[in-house]
Each structure stands twice: as structure tokens, then as C-alpha cells.
Scaffold this motif. Structure first.
Motif, PDB file in Angstrom:
ATOM      1  N   GLU A  55       0.844  -1.199   0.000  1.00  6.96           N
ATOM      2  CA  GLU A  55       0.000   0.000   0.000  1.00  6.96           C
ATOM      3  C   GLU A  55       0.875   1.244   0.000  1.00  6.96           C
ATOM      4  OE1 GLU A  55      -3.344   2.091  -0.382  1.00  6.96           O
ATOM      5  OE2 GLU A  55      -3.392  -0.085  -0.154  1.00  6.96           O
ATOM      6  N   GLY A  56       0.540   2.193  -0.848  1.00  9.49           N
ATOM      7  CA  GLY A  56       1.271   3.439  -0.930  1.00  9.49           C
ATOM      8  C   GLY A  56       2.418   3.446  -1.919  1.00  9.49           C
ATOM      9  N   GLU A  74       3.710   3.103  -5.708  1.00  9.49           N
ATOM     10  CA  GLU A  74       3.215   3.234  -7.077  1.00  9.49           C
ATOM     11  C   GLU A  74       4.283   2.734  -8.033  1.00  9.49           C
ATOM     12  OE1 GLU A  74       0.151   4.294  -8.002  1.00  9.49           O
ATOM     13  OE2 GLU A  74      -0.404   4.601  -5.905  1.00  9.49           O
TER      14      GLU A  74
END
Length: 70
Positions: A62-63, A65
Motif C-alpha cells: 500500500e502506498g 506506485e
């Protein structure tokens, strides 16, 4: 038969950044993944290897990219 990225994301409680309709046929390690495989990137330090790989998509923390990938 494959799975869409959207279906996999729903199963694991994740989200898709890019094409949720993309179908993957298998799961492989980052070094072995081909153009129809899903792989796992366990830390941001592995992003360059993913971006240079043939993998169709990756599960990332998560977080994190993956710029330049659909």
C-alpha cells in the motif's frame, strides 16, 4: 482460464491502479514472470526490477506506485 486484476484485487482486499480488466494466467517470481503473469514486489527497492520485467502486473505494498505501468 485466467483472472482479471480487478477480481484478484477484490479477493485480497486490494485495489487496481491501471487496467482492472487485464487478465493474468499465472503467478511467478519477479525474475521468472512472463507477459501473462502476476508477480509480487515486496518493497520499493524491487520496483526497478519489476519495471524492467515482462510481468503483466504486480502486487505492491500500500502506498507504493509503479510509474510507467498500466
Amino acid at each position: 482460464m485466467g483472472w482479471t486484476l480487478a477480481a484478484i484485487a477484490e479477493l485480497i482486499g486490494g485495489r487496481v491502479a491501471g487496467r482492472g480488466d487485464r487478465i493474468v494466467q499465472g503467478i511467478a517470481s519477479l525474475g521468472a514472470a512472463g507477459p501473462d503473469d502476476l508477480t509480487l514486489v515486496v518493497s520499493p527497492q524491487h520496483l526497478p526490477a519489476f519495471l524492467g520485467s515482462s510481468a503483466a502486473a504486480a502486487i505492491v505494498p500500500e502506498g507504493v506506485e509503479a510509474p510507467g505501468r498500466d
